[in-house]
Design a protein around this motif. Sequence first.
Motif, PDB file in Angstrom:
ATOM      1  N   GLY A 142       0.800  -1.217   0.000  1.00  0.00           N
ATOM      2  CA  GLY A 142       0.000   0.000   0.000  1.00  0.00           C
ATOM      3  C   GLY A 142       0.831   1.264   0.000  1.00  0.00           C
ATOM      4  N   LEU A 143       0.256   2.340  -0.497  1.00  0.00           N
ATOM      5  CA  LEU A 143       0.939   3.628  -0.600  1.00  0.00           C
ATOM      6  C   LEU A 143       1.133   4.250   0.782  1.00  0.00           C
ATOM      7  N   LYS A 144       2.317   4.819   1.006  1.00  0.00           N
ATOM      8  CA  LYS A 144       2.635   5.425   2.296  1.00  0.00           C
ATOM      9  C   LYS A 144       2.934   6.919   2.168  1.00  0.00           C
ATOM     10  N   LEU A 145       2.551   7.506   1.061  1.00  0.00           N
ATOM     11  CA  LEU A 145       2.768   8.936   0.849  1.00  0.00           C
ATOM     12  C   LEU A 145       1.656   9.749   1.488  1.00  0.00           C
ATOM     13  N   LYS A 146       2.008  10.931   1.995  1.00  0.00           N
ATOM     14  CA  LYS A 146       1.050  11.823   2.642  1.00  0.00           C
ATOM     15  C   LYS A 146       0.680  12.953   1.694  1.00  0.00           C
ATOM     16  N   ASP A 147      -0.620  13.192   1.528  1.00  0.00           N
ATOM     17  CA  ASP A 147      -1.059  14.306   0.689  1.00  0.00           C
ATOM     18  C   ASP A 147      -0.439  15.609   1.177  1.00  0.00           C
ATOM     19  N   THR A 148      -0.070  16.460   0.234  1.00  0.00           N
ATOM     20  CA  THR A 148       0.630  17.684   0.594  1.00  0.00           C
ATOM     21  C   THR A 148      -0.228  18.638   1.421  1.00  0.00           C
ATOM     22  N   GLU A 149       0.430  19.379   2.294  1.00  0.00           N
ATOM     23  CA  GLU A 149      -0.219  20.446   3.033  1.00  0.00           C
ATOM     24  C   GLU A 149      -0.099  21.772   2.290  1.00  0.00           C
ATOM     25  N   TYR A 150       0.505  21.713   1.090  1.00  0.00           N
ATOM     26  CA  TYR A 150       0.751  22.919   0.300  1.00  0.00           C
ATOM     27  C   TYR A 150       0.230  22.716  -1.122  1.00  0.00           C
ATOM     28  N   PRO A 151      -1.085  22.552  -1.275  1.00  0.00           N
ATOM     29  CA  PRO A 151      -1.634  22.240  -2.599  1.00  0.00           C
ATOM     30  C   PRO A 151      -1.432  23.351  -3.623  1.00  0.00           C
ATOM     31  N   ASN A 152      -1.235  24.580  -3.165  1.00  0.00           N
ATOM     32  CA  ASN A 152      -1.050  25.706  -4.086  1.00  0.00           C
ATOM     33  C   ASN A 152       0.399  26.177  -4.142  1.00  0.00           C
ATOM     34  N   ALA A 153       1.308  25.275  -3.850  1.00  0.00           N
ATOM     35  CA  ALA A 153       2.723  25.637  -3.828  1.00  0.00           C
ATOM     36  C   ALA A 153       3.193  26.119  -5.196  1.00  0.00           C
ATOM     37  N   ALA A 154       4.068  27.115  -5.170  1.00  0.00           N
ATOM     38  CA  ALA A 154       4.667  27.616  -6.404  1.00  0.00           C
ATOM     39  C   ALA A 154       5.585  26.556  -6.983  1.00  0.00           C
ATOM     40  N   LEU A 155       5.819  26.635  -8.304  1.00  0.00           N
ATOM     41  CA  LEU A 155       6.627  25.620  -8.975  1.00  0.00           C
ATOM     42  C   LEU A 155       8.114  25.924  -8.923  1.00  0.00           C
ATOM     43  N   ASP A 156       8.504  26.829  -8.061  1.00  0.00           N
ATOM     44  CA  ASP A 156       9.909  27.167  -7.956  1.00  0.00           C
ATOM     45  C   ASP A 156      10.184  27.576  -6.518  1.00  0.00           C
ATOM     46  N   ALA A 157      11.471  27.699  -6.214  1.00  0.00           N
ATOM     47  CA  ALA A 157      11.852  28.086  -4.870  1.00  0.00           C
ATOM     48  C   ALA A 157      13.036  29.042  -4.940  1.00  0.00           C
ATOM     49  N   PRO A 158      13.306  29.784  -3.884  1.00  0.00           N
ATOM     50  CA  PRO A 158      14.459  30.689  -3.894  1.00  0.00           C
ATOM     51  C   PRO A 158      15.752  29.937  -4.149  1.00  0.00           C
ATOM     52  N   ASP A 159      16.737  30.657  -4.692  1.00  0.00           N
ATOM     53  CA  ASP A 159      18.023  30.017  -4.997  1.00  0.00           C
ATOM     54  C   ASP A 159      18.787  29.633  -3.738  1.00  0.00           C
ATOM     55  N   SER A 160      18.557  30.320  -2.651  1.00  0.00           N
ATOM     56  CA  SER A 160      19.270  30.003  -1.412  1.00  0.00           C
ATOM     57  C   SER A 160      18.286  30.011  -0.248  1.00  0.00           C
ATOM     58  N   LEU A 161      18.491  29.096   0.656  1.00  0.00           N
ATOM     59  CA  LEU A 161      17.626  28.975   1.823  1.00  0.00           C
ATOM     60  C   LEU A 161      18.484  28.761   3.058  1.00  0.00           C
ATOM     61  N   SER A 162      18.001  29.250   4.190  1.00  0.00           N
ATOM     62  CA  SER A 162      18.664  28.990   5.461  1.00  0.00           C
ATOM     63  C   SER A 162      17.864  27.920   6.183  1.00  0.00           C
ATOM     64  N   PHE A 163      18.567  26.885   6.657  1.00  0.00           N
ATOM     65  CA  PHE A 163      17.888  25.754   7.266  1.00  0.00           C
ATOM     66  C   PHE A 163      18.214  25.643   8.746  1.00  0.00           C
ATOM     67  N   THR A 164      17.233  25.190   9.510  1.00  0.00           N
ATOM     68  CA  THR A 164      17.528  24.620  10.817  1.00  0.00           C
ATOM     69  C   THR A 164      17.736  23.132  10.574  1.00  0.00           C
ATOM     70  N   ARG A 165      18.410  22.463  11.490  1.00  0.00           N
ATOM     71  CA  ARG A 165      18.739  21.054  11.278  1.00  0.00           C
ATOM     72  C   ARG A 165      18.310  20.211  12.466  1.00  0.00           C
ATOM     73  N   ASP A 166      18.042  18.941  12.171  1.00  0.00           N
ATOM     74  CA  ASP A 166      17.638  18.036  13.240  1.00  0.00           C
ATOM     75  C   ASP A 166      18.887  17.511  13.954  1.00  0.00           C
ATOM     76  N   LYS A 167      18.699  16.576  14.890  1.00  0.00           N
ATOM     77  CA  LYS A 167      19.811  16.088  15.696  1.00  0.00           C
ATOM     78  C   LYS A 167      20.863  15.349  14.876  1.00  0.00           C
ATOM     79  N   ASN A 168      20.482  14.900  13.675  1.00  0.00           N
ATOM     80  CA  ASN A 168      21.444  14.217  12.803  1.00  0.00           C
ATOM     81  C   ASN A 168      22.037  15.150  11.743  1.00  0.00           C
ATOM     82  N   GLU A 169      21.783  16.456  11.913  1.00  0.00           N
ATOM     83  CA  GLU A 169      22.308  17.492  11.036  1.00  0.00           C
ATOM     84  C   GLU A 169      21.663  17.517   9.652  1.00  0.00           C
ATOM     85  N   PHE A 170      20.531  16.851   9.498  1.00  0.00           N
ATOM     86  CA  PHE A 170      19.806  16.933   8.233  1.00  0.00           C
ATOM     87  C   PHE A 170      18.938  18.193   8.238  1.00  0.00           C
ATOM     88  N   PRO A 171      18.849  18.890   7.103  1.00  0.00           N
ATOM     89  CA  PRO A 171      18.081  20.146   7.049  1.00  0.00           C
ATOM     90  C   PRO A 171      16.580  19.905   7.177  1.00  0.00           C
TER      91      PRO A 171
END
Length: 290
Positions: A142-171
């Motif tokens: 069975g499918l385990k994907l979650k429907d998006t919470e951003y149905p009207n999201a733009a098709l692009d994103a800024p060239d640079s982003l600042s991230f916070t990271r989790d305990k394993n240093e993943f953004p």
Amino acid sequence: MRQQTRIVRTLSVILLTQVAARSQPLHLEFEVATVKPFDLRNSPAKAAVSGGPGTSDPGRISYHNDMRRLLMQAFGVRPDQVSGPEWIKTEGFDVAAKVPPGTTAVQANVMLQNLLAERFGITLHHEMRNAPAYAMTVAKSGLKLKDTEYPNAALDAPDSLSFTRDKNEFPILPKDLNAQIRVSWTKNGSIRSTFRSYPVARFAQDVEGALPNFEASELGPSGVPPRVVDKTGLTGKYDFTFEYSDGSVESFGPSLPSALEKQLGLRLDKIELPQDVIVIDRINKVPLEN
């Protein structure tokens, strides 16, 4: 340990096809063009295309490539869709051309087709050949994907982003970033990608690009990863995180196919896919003088 962050835009990429190219008038040509051989093995510059339609310099275009890649560019195909003598992979050529005003990207590629035919005396034909591929389907679990919470999201994103990271240093993607985006991070041989408002058809293309990382045997006879075709029938957009091993000796985590099924409820099944192959009947190694 190498760490790398990549932000991958999800603007739709319009692939040039044989149908589109053939629909253009055959008389299309560059206003002025030069073709010069160069030593591919000792060239300091990487293979590249610069300028042309859609860039800041639309009136001029230059190609620095081997002959096979020039043909790939001209016809909008993959490496395994060009069949010819071995030297087309090893002989480099610099092409510089003046592009007529108002030329589209598709028309520029038809101009390149005509230029190569004229300067190298190319004759070719098309054949349909089966190539190894994968069909991406929904797993029996069975499918385990979650429907998006951003149905009207733009098709692009800024060239640079600042991230916070989790305990394993993943953004961690900012919650207020209303954009269709993929952020990938590699650490200790483990690749984690976070997807927002992502269609499965686009994800299948990402998986295709990742195939060489998980097992060299998955490369086709031409050294090209098999195509991955979306056969899920899913038309929605999803938010999900996907993590797998990059296949290196030092890596940890599940393989790409295993991660797909266990984390996302998707699987890959081997199939054969017919594709149009450009077969070169005749080509001169030395171009005509400019």
